[in-house]
Write an enzyme that holds these catalytic residues in place. Sequence first.
Site, mmCIF file in Angstrom:
data_model
loop_
_atom_site.group_PDB
_atom_site.id
_atom_site.type_symbol
_atom_site.label_atom_id
_atom_site.label_comp_id
_atom_site.label_asym_id
_atom_site.label_seq_id
_atom_site.Cartn_x
_atom_site.Cartn_y
_atom_site.Cartn_z
ATOM 1 N N CYS A 1 26.774 47.948 75.357
ATOM 2 C CA CYS A 1 27.884 48.862 75.650
ATOM 3 C C CYS A 1 27.866 49.252 77.141
ATOM 4 C CB CYS A 1 27.771 50.109 74.781
ATOM 5 S SG CYS A 1 29.019 51.347 75.178
ATOM 6 N N GLU B 1 75.926 36.924 69.707
ATOM 7 C CA GLU B 1 75.569 38.345 69.683
ATOM 8 C C GLU B 1 74.187 38.506 70.279
ATOM 9 O OE1 GLU B 1 75.621 39.557 65.584
ATOM 10 O OE2 GLU B 1 77.533 38.550 65.281
ATOM 11 N N TYR C 1 76.298 42.279 60.240
ATOM 12 C CA TYR C 1 76.582 41.303 59.177
ATOM 13 C C TYR C 1 77.137 42.029 57.954
ATOM 14 C CZ TYR C 1 75.530 37.194 56.202
ATOM 15 O OH TYR C 1 75.592 36.124 55.364
ATOM 16 N N CYS D 1 30.544 49.265 69.653
ATOM 17 C CA CYS D 1 29.329 49.973 70.019
ATOM 18 C C CYS D 1 28.997 50.895 68.842
ATOM 19 C CB CYS D 1 29.562 50.798 71.286
ATOM 20 S SG CYS D 1 28.254 52.005 71.533
ATOM 21 N N CYS E 1 27.833 58.052 72.476
ATOM 22 C CA CYS E 1 28.485 57.253 73.514
ATOM 23 C C CYS E 1 29.697 58.048 74.012
ATOM 24 C CB CYS E 1 28.877 55.917 72.882
ATOM 25 S SG CYS E 1 29.787 54.827 73.959
ATOM 26 N N CYS F 1 27.029 53.257 77.242
ATOM 27 C CA CYS F 1 25.772 53.882 76.823
ATOM 28 C C CYS F 1 24.614 52.890 76.696
ATOM 29 C CB CYS F 1 25.973 54.637 75.511
ATOM 30 S SG CYS F 1 26.195 53.551 74.097
ATOM 31 N N LYS G 1 65.655 32.617 71.491
ATOM 32 C CA LYS G 1 64.816 33.733 71.961
ATOM 33 C C LYS G 1 64.575 33.638 73.461
ATOM 34 C CE LYS G 1 61.697 35.019 68.808
ATOM 35 N NZ LYS G 1 61.058 35.892 67.950
ATOM 36 N N LYS H 1 70.403 39.684 70.183
ATOM 37 C CA LYS H 1 69.427 39.845 69.107
ATOM 38 C C LYS H 1 68.636 41.115 69.419
ATOM 39 C CE LYS H 1 65.936 37.128 66.643
ATOM 40 N NZ LYS H 1 64.986 38.203 66.495
ATOM 41 N N ASP I 1 65.912 44.008 69.113
ATOM 42 C CA ASP I 1 64.503 43.906 68.742
ATOM 43 C C ASP I 1 64.075 45.166 68.005
ATOM 44 O OD1 ASP I 1 62.030 42.893 68.491
ATOM 45 O OD2 ASP I 1 61.440 43.154 70.586
HETATM 46 S S1 IVH Z 1 72.042 37.855 61.782
HETATM 47 C C1 IVH Z 1 71.788 35.454 57.949
HETATM 48 N N1 IVH Z 1 72.388 39.098 64.063
HETATM 49 O O1 IVH Z 1 66.836 38.814 63.850
HETATM 50 C C2 IVH Z 1 71.883 36.079 59.272
HETATM 51 N N2 IVH Z 1 70.190 39.053 63.122
HETATM 52 O O2 IVH Z 1 65.403 36.209 62.073
HETATM 53 C C3 IVH Z 1 71.143 37.353 59.335
HETATM 54 N N3 IVH Z 1 68.535 40.315 64.423
HETATM 55 O O3 IVH Z 1 65.923 39.395 60.554
HETATM 56 C C4 IVH Z 1 70.723 37.824 60.652
HETATM 57 N N4 IVH Z 1 69.899 40.993 66.006
HETATM 58 O O4 IVH Z 1 66.430 41.385 61.956
HETATM 59 C C5 IVH Z 1 71.501 38.733 63.109
HETATM 60 N N5 IVH Z 1 72.856 40.216 66.050
HETATM 61 C C6 IVH Z 1 71.990 39.848 65.103
HETATM 62 C C7 IVH Z 1 70.622 40.232 65.153
HETATM 63 C C8 IVH Z 1 69.756 39.801 64.134
HETATM 64 C C9 IVH Z 1 68.662 41.038 65.551
HETATM 65 C C10 IVH Z 1 67.270 40.111 63.691
HETATM 66 C C11 IVH Z 1 67.339 40.357 62.222
HETATM 67 C C12 IVH Z 1 66.842 39.101 61.558
HETATM 68 C C13 IVH Z 1 66.200 38.377 62.700
HETATM 69 C C14 IVH Z 1 66.446 36.890 62.620
#
Ligand code: IVH
Length: 667
Positions: A405, A113, A225, A423, A429, A408, A311, A115, A117
């Site tokens: 600074c 999946e 999840y 400053c 200033c 000024c 990551k 991740k 942000d």
């Molecule tokens: S699963 C036990 N899936 O990434 C598994 N996390 O440190 C729980 N996050 O705190 C996380 N996208 O905030 C999962 N597709 C995704 C995610 C995801 C973002 C974040 C989440 C978590 C951190 C992992």
Amino acid sequence: MNFTEAKIKSEKLRKIIEQHNHSYYVDANPVISDFEYDLLVKELEKIEKEFPELQTADSPTQRTGNDINNEFVQVKHKYPMLSLGNTYSESDLVDFDRRIKKITGDDFEYVCELKFDGISISLTYKNGMLTQAVTRGDGEKGDEVTANIRTIRNIPLKIYGDYPEEFEIRGEIFMPHASFERLNKEREEAGEMPFANPRNATAGTIKLQNSSQVAKRGLDCFLYYLLGENLPHSNHYDNLQEAKKWGFPISQNIQKCQTIRQVIDYINLWDTERKKLPYDTDGVVIKVNNIEQQEELGLTAKSPRWAIAYKFKAEQATTKLLSIDFQVGRTGAITPVANLQPVLLAGTTVKRASLHNQEQINLLDIRTGDSVIVEKGGEIIPKIVGVNKSHRTDESKEFEYITHCPECGTKLEREESEAKHFCPNENGCHPQIIGKIEHFISRKAMAIDGLGAETIELLYKNHLIANVADLYDLTKEQLLPLERIGEKSAENIIKSIEDSKNVEFQRVLFAIGIRFVGETTAKKIVEKLHSIDEIMAANYETLLQIDEIGERIAQSIIKYFANQKNQNIVQRLRNAGLQMEAKETLIKISDKFKGMNFVVSGTFASYSRDALKQLIEQHGGKNVSAISASTTYLVAGEKSGQAKIEKANKLKVKIIDENKFNELINE
Ligand code: IVH
């Protein structure tokens, strides 16, 4: 490394990591990239592994950050919210795959999946209704932010189909690029600091006290999840597809993979494809699909063994550092800014990058003329994250940090606990004068309309204003000759300045711009010290007794009022008719309702609804708009909403009438 060296190094690393934790979790303003942060933690972990006796209970390797904001009610998670182990390398993924195979054998599959942000959230549904939304917090307990989360359009308040009676679903709240750009534009126009990136903007939004403001910010969500006792399927992928049918927003880009090679292909594909998405992603999460196998694999202290986060590296480019400029901010904070040989990075040409502070420059040993690595993560402003020391030539010059600074000429100061130089010439200033006035008139302060940054600059240049008190001496006749100011806008400005005399005292206190005294701090001060005279007369110890006021803030308040120029400004504001004391109604009466949540509904014989709500706050309680499992009382008056009463009964929330409420107050 011998023991003594390891000891010194680990202490130093701990201190640096704690500082970055603070920037990330408390200030929501990270100074270094996730990658650099992870490197620091890994370095510390390595030392602690080699010298276990150096590990301390409070080492940052032993805990993850905390986003608890005291103004929200804290709720314990039924299932702890774990974090994930993360990596930047393919070889770590191969190791992860090997560890899994060792325990489960070869017969398993992965789910990949994106991740997202943003900020993670846990939603509870009972009988198909959203009953509670809680942030991650410290993983054990988080802030209950249900009212705010209910405003996010794609989070269903009610679901449809064949769902379990009770379950939790977790996911990520984020701010899409379009919402982020709109919000920052509005903030800049209002003279407020723009957010550094969508993640920070999301964190700031979820913690807003007013959920109608949240609704306007355009947040979005994906859920990833499902947890509970009676889930529909025995694997993660099918559960998510089922949740989608009930009405949850589930990403389209989830993929089942049979081998780690396929996982790596997915990662490589999305490392480029993600740039086309209208929101930020910072990696890929890889999970073992089968739930029984997940259970078999189990957990480590901090994270499940059945999942890992890969990551993406932020995009980087190499270029030459030509020179360093210094910017002076509203508070007098000095920020060094690098001028770079223009370079293409993530689709835009970068000419400038932030260098944060002297310590950062020293740490990376950055010199002008160096070949430097520029990185663009989620931030708008790119930053320098390293130097190619092997490319260093005679042209590189060690860099002397400024002592005075650049605006000024005043000698700069630096407090021990601060990373930045300042400053101190706050009233003399140029950028500080303009910045202070911009802050004073901003929406959350005095809310004076019609005066943008350019107009303030214009008034200053024409010697009409040099500080905030001068605003109240302005006349329409003085404004009319200025460029771009017509009859109508001059009238509006004068009227808006006049109206600001009714702005309540706590906002005036925020508006005058005492360093470290933000909106919430101003409110806390006014709860205890009810007028400007009391605040000016308060000594250090008195200030320290106020909730949430520490040494740094107390010192800053004392310093502000000790300055004769500030005293004069306050006096002139008072003479102009600004509110310099709290209205009776705002004053705190007791702490009897501390930690309690109230929903007020209907009409009452002896109070208006607002008066009743105010009483709740004066006794330390909190008003919330919707009933949830964490509501303490529903105060029901005449014509109270039937739906609210039914919901309160269903969730076993106590319902009280006006008489009972009076009894509680008078107890
Ligand atoms: S699963 C036990 N899936 O990434 C598994 N996390 O440190 C729980 N996050 O705190 C996380 N996208 O905030 C999962 N597709 C995704 C995610 C995801 C973002 C974040 C989440 C978590 C951190 C992992």
